[in-house]
Scaffold this motif. Structure first.
Motif, PDB file in Angstrom:
ATOM      1  N   ALA A   1       0.630  -1.310  -0.097  1.00  0.00           N
ATOM      2  CA  ALA A   1       0.050  -0.056   0.034  1.00  0.00           C
ATOM      3  C   ALA A   1       0.757   1.377   0.126  1.00  0.00           C
ATOM      4  O   ALA A   1       1.919   1.285   0.559  1.00  0.00           O
ATOM      5  CB  ALA A   1      -0.976  -0.038   1.066  1.00  0.00           C
ATOM      6  N   PRO A   2       0.396   2.445  -0.696  1.00  0.00           N
ATOM      7  CA  PRO A   2       0.908   3.749  -0.455  1.00  0.00           C
ATOM      8  C   PRO A   2       1.311   3.843   1.088  1.00  0.00           C
ATOM      9  O   PRO A   2       0.463   3.805   1.916  1.00  0.00           O
ATOM     10  CB  PRO A   2       0.149   4.581  -1.190  1.00  0.00           C
ATOM     11  N   PRO A   3       2.527   4.649   1.349  1.00  0.00           N
ATOM     12  CA  PRO A   3       2.804   5.156   2.696  1.00  0.00           C
ATOM     13  C   PRO A   3       1.704   5.985   3.390  1.00  0.00           C
ATOM     14  O   PRO A   3       1.221   5.690   4.362  1.00  0.00           O
ATOM     15  CB  PRO A   3       3.963   5.863   2.377  1.00  0.00           C
ATOM     16  N   SER A   4       0.762   6.914   2.717  1.00  0.00           N
ATOM     17  CA  SER A   4      -0.027   7.446   3.489  1.00  0.00           C
ATOM     18  C   SER A   4      -1.293   6.632   3.883  1.00  0.00           C
ATOM     19  O   SER A   4      -2.161   7.088   4.867  1.00  0.00           O
ATOM     20  CB  SER A   4      -0.530   8.671   2.415  1.00  0.00           C
TER      21      SER A   4
ATOM     22  N   LYS B   1      -1.112   2.065   6.806  1.00  0.00           N
ATOM     23  CA  LYS B   1      -1.502   1.909   8.354  1.00  0.00           C
ATOM     24  C   LYS B   1      -2.926   1.299   8.215  1.00  0.00           C
ATOM     25  O   LYS B   1      -3.331   0.310   8.729  1.00  0.00           O
ATOM     26  CB  LYS B   1      -1.444   2.924   9.236  1.00  0.00           C
ATOM     27  N   PHE B   2      -3.855   2.235   7.882  1.00  0.00           N
ATOM     28  CA  PHE B   2      -5.186   1.950   8.021  1.00  0.00           C
ATOM     29  C   PHE B   2      -5.766   0.706   7.035  1.00  0.00           C
ATOM     30  O   PHE B   2      -6.422  -0.220   7.486  1.00  0.00           O
ATOM     31  CB  PHE B   2      -5.968   3.087   7.223  1.00  0.00           C
ATOM     32  N   MET B   3      -5.077   0.729   5.651  1.00  0.00           N
ATOM     33  CA  MET B   3      -5.406  -0.438   4.971  1.00  0.00           C
ATOM     34  C   MET B   3      -4.975  -1.707   5.412  1.00  0.00           C
ATOM     35  O   MET B   3      -5.596  -2.659   5.297  1.00  0.00           O
ATOM     36  CB  MET B   3      -4.830  -0.276   3.469  1.00  0.00           C
ATOM     37  N   SER B   4      -3.841  -1.672   6.036  1.00  0.00           N
ATOM     38  CA  SER B   4      -3.322  -3.017   6.818  1.00  0.00           C
ATOM     39  C   SER B   4      -4.382  -3.478   7.712  1.00  0.00           C
ATOM     40  O   SER B   4      -4.444  -4.550   7.667  1.00  0.00           O
ATOM     41  CB  SER B   4      -2.059  -2.633   7.278  1.00  0.00           C
ATOM     42  N   TYR B   5      -4.442  -2.408   8.644  1.00  0.00           N
ATOM     43  CA  TYR B   5      -5.451  -2.760   9.709  1.00  0.00           C
ATOM     44  C   TYR B   5      -6.740  -3.284   9.387  1.00  0.00           C
ATOM     45  O   TYR B   5      -7.089  -4.203   9.796  1.00  0.00           O
ATOM     46  CB  TYR B   5      -5.717  -1.356  10.400  1.00  0.00           C
ATOM     47  N   ILE B   6      -7.334  -2.545   8.209  1.00  0.00           N
ATOM     48  CA  ILE B   6      -8.678  -3.073   7.723  1.00  0.00           C
ATOM     49  C   ILE B   6      -8.673  -4.549   7.206  1.00  0.00           C
ATOM     50  O   ILE B   6      -9.510  -5.539   7.143  1.00  0.00           O
ATOM     51  CB  ILE B   6      -9.429  -2.298   6.970  1.00  0.00           C
ATOM     52  N   THR B   7      -7.288  -4.670   6.080  1.00  0.00           N
ATOM     53  CA  THR B   7      -7.110  -6.023   5.842  1.00  0.00           C
ATOM     54  C   THR B   7      -7.014  -6.974   6.949  1.00  0.00           C
ATOM     55  O   THR B   7      -7.596  -8.119   6.640  1.00  0.00           O
ATOM     56  CB  THR B   7      -5.902  -5.848   5.011  1.00  0.00           C
TER      57      THR B   7
ATOM     58  N   TYR C   1      -1.868   0.632  16.832  1.00  0.00           N
ATOM     59  CA  TYR C   1      -1.276   0.004  15.747  1.00  0.00           C
ATOM     60  C   TYR C   1      -0.612   0.868  14.722  1.00  0.00           C
ATOM     61  O   TYR C   1      -1.121   1.752  14.196  1.00  0.00           O
ATOM     62  CB  TYR C   1      -2.526  -0.819  14.934  1.00  0.00           C
ATOM     63  N   GLN C   2       0.561   0.371  14.396  1.00  0.00           N
ATOM     64  CA  GLN C   2       1.358   1.098  13.313  1.00  0.00           C
ATOM     65  C   GLN C   2       1.702   0.298  12.143  1.00  0.00           C
ATOM     66  O   GLN C   2       2.671   0.756  11.446  1.00  0.00           O
ATOM     67  CB  GLN C   2       2.789   1.873  14.042  1.00  0.00           C
ATOM     68  N   GLY C   3       1.001  -0.749  11.690  1.00  0.00           N
ATOM     69  CA  GLY C   3       1.274  -1.679  10.832  1.00  0.00           C
ATOM     70  C   GLY C   3       2.355  -2.859  11.339  1.00  0.00           C
ATOM     71  O   GLY C   3       2.547  -2.755  12.533  1.00  0.00           O
ATOM     72  N   PRO C   4       2.810  -3.759  10.605  1.00  0.00           N
ATOM     73  CA  PRO C   4       3.642  -4.991  11.322  1.00  0.00           C
ATOM     74  C   PRO C   4       4.895  -4.144  12.048  1.00  0.00           C
ATOM     75  O   PRO C   4       5.636  -3.504  11.209  1.00  0.00           O
ATOM     76  CB  PRO C   4       3.920  -5.555   9.934  1.00  0.00           C
ATOM     77  N   VAL C   5       4.900  -4.794  13.242  1.00  0.00           N
ATOM     78  CA  VAL C   5       6.052  -4.268  14.099  1.00  0.00           C
ATOM     79  C   VAL C   5       7.614  -4.725  13.367  1.00  0.00           C
ATOM     80  O   VAL C   5       7.471  -6.194  13.226  1.00  0.00           O
ATOM     81  CB  VAL C   5       5.867  -4.640  15.431  1.00  0.00           C
TER      82      VAL C   5
END
Length: 535
Positions: free
Chosen positions: A118-121, A124-130, A526-530
């Motif tokens: 996903a684009p950096p902007s 975080k949210f797209m990864s969380y929803i996925t 949540y900041q994405g994969p740690v």
């Protein structure tokens, strides 16, 4: 530096019994920023992970479990042609999953890949929803297969004993019993479970052969004209084409769960090679078995309506009864399906708990500190296992009030899983078309690990190069879009409380709750994969 050896080696300490994995798999995890937390359980090889994957999807068994869907909407001919469409689309979708698992073999799977792509902007949210969509799909899948196994046991009792008076709560109790058995098996550490999955894989093949041989040798055969030209729109849907695609969802369910092996990546030797190989062999083996059993059953089945009206709730009991001519013969073949359904529950619990554990490890769910815990006794994420079985047990209570509502959980499994595949597949297609994925190389990029958020992407050992990769990826995205759309449709018109597809309510409602939690809490936690380790 990490070893470049192609062979996986391990040594077992007699003093403490711990399994020490070779540096290659630890390196793969380190390159995506993860520590090898479950390496003591890295007991899966190519055959056992293939068995694990094949027996969770269990295509030929799943088709017979949900045979009522394509028979009602599509008829015999529609069932065959929709299966072919589903098989081709699923093969392309699985090829995309194989590429991504080779690129980043992690138990997180889809949400981790989304963070990479996903684009950096919006990462975080797209990864969380996925992550939440995948969680919804897998939790619903476990509840569904547990429900199918429990009610198939009840169906066998209805079929065998005419005096038995079935009650809805009997099915719920049997569901709970199956879940408890799965939990007990999942708590055993070491090589037992991989060896069990290998044994179940051979049962998967042997059961198929037993049923096909018995059907084709004992039953009367229909003509090719009756099978290949008999289309039906039994749900009175607005158009025959819509009926075809709604019926296809029964075939799609037989392929759902292609990412099961992905969530075992941190417990598999040579995961970047073994996982993609298991995914691709899975679709080849299960696709062939599924198509063969469908053609055999359609040619050998007797009265279609009588099968649909079976008091067991599962047409295969009546199909086998008509073919064998005796209750005992029909029951014998049916028990093969019942046993394999129970076996599918064992592996599904494992896959679901690992996906949930990984998402908790990256702080994507409430109470993540508890659910990300790994037991020091058996080196397993026991709390995640317990929570997964508890969720399935609670969902099983729905059956007491309405089996139709619980059937909506089955549709949630399809919509949730395929929506997660669609998100990462679309992102990978975009990266492909923009040239943002590179050939393999052995060094970190810009001081960062390979394939973590913020780094350039690097293909793993398996990928489909050039225009062929774009075509396969593009077709997979189209197929997955169709599946997600039609998985939310009702199977009958007019729609009532008894035939409504509740998956849209369950899926979207859970996503809404996840968004609320994100706004209140997860956007900070949540900041994405740690990234746990650096090269």
């Amino acid at each position: 530096m990490f070893s470049d050896s192609k062979e996986q080696t391990a040594s077992t300490s007699e003093e403490d019994g711990e399994f020490i994995a070779h540096d290659r798999d630890d390196a793969n995890l380190a390159q995506i920023g993860k520590k090898a937390v479950l390496k003591q359980q890295r007991n899966f090889g190519v055959l056992s992970i293939l068995g694990f994957s094949c027996t969770i999807i269990a295509t030929w068994e799943g088709l017979l479990d949900t045979f009522i869907v394509p028979l009602q909407n599509g008829g015999p001919a529609g069932a065959i042609y929709s299966y072919i469409v589903a098989w081709i689309g699923t093969a392309c979708s699985f090829a995309v999953l194989a590429e991504l698992s080779s690129m980043a073999p992690t138990s997180g799977g889809q949400y981790h890949w989304c963070a990479m792509l996903a684009p950096p902007s919006t990462m975080k949210f797209m990864s969380y929803i996925t992550g939440w969509v995948t969680l919804i799909g897998w939790q619903a899948a476990f509840a569904s297969v547990s429900y199918l196994a429990g009610t198939e046991v009840q169906g066998a009792a209805i079929f065998a004993y005419s005096h038995y008076q079935p009650q809805a709560w009997h099915g719920t109790l049997l569901l709970w019993a199956v879940v408890v058995v799965a939990m007990a098996v999942n708590m055993i550490p070491g090589k037992f479970f991989p060896r069990l999955e290998t044994g179940i894989f051979f049962m998967h093949i042997a059961g198929f052969l037993a049923i096909v041989i018995a059907l084709t040798s004992m039953a009367d055969h229909k003509s090719a004209h009756e099978v290949f030209t008999d289309f039906r729109n039994g749900g009175n849907l607005p158009a025959d084409g819509i009926s075809f695609f709604v019926g296809m969802m029964g075939c799609v369910f037989g392929f759902a769960g292609g990412d099961a092996a992905v969530h075992m990546a941190e417990e598999c030797n040579n995961a970047s090679v073994a996982i993609p190989r298991a995914i691709l062999l899975n679709i080849a083996i299960n696709g062939t078995l599924g198509f063969s059993i469908m053609v055999a059953v359609l040619f050998c089945m007797g009265d279609v309506q009588q099968a649909l009206d079976s008091p067991t709730g599962y047409p295969f009991f009546e199909i086998f009864h008509q073919a064998m001519g005796t209750t005992s013969g029909g029951l014998g073949l049916s028990l093969v399906l019942v046993i394999m359904s129970i076996c599918a529950v064992l592996g599904t619990l494992t896959a679901v708990s690992r996906q949930f554990w990984s998402f908790a490890r990256d702080r994507g769910v409430p109470g993540w500190r508890i659910w990300s815990h790994v037991s020091t006794r058996n080196h397993l994420p026991t709390y995640s296992v317990f929570l997964t079985m508890t969720v399935a047990g609670l969902l099983g209570l729905i059956n007491i009030g309405s089996s139709v509502a619980l059937n909506g959980v089955l549709s949630m499994a399809v919509s949730g899983l395929y929506l997660s595949y669609l998100i990462v597949g679309a992102l990978l297609l975009y990266r492909r078309c923009t040239g943002a994925v590179h050939l393999p190389r052995d060094v970190a990029v810009d001081g960062l690990q390979k394939n973590v958020p913020g780094a350039q992407l690097v293909w793993g050992p398996f990928h489909i190069p050039g225009v062929w990769g774009i075509l396969v990826n593009g077709y997979a995205v189209v197929h997955m879009t169709i599946v997600v759309f039609f998985s939310l449709w009702p199977t009958e018109i007019p729609v009532s409380a008894t035939n409504m597809n509740f998956s849209v309510v369950g899926t979207m409602g859970t996503i809404l709750l996840a968004v609320v939690y994100y706004v209140l809490r997860a956007r900070k936690a949540y900041q994405g994969p740690v990234i746990e380790t650096l090269n």
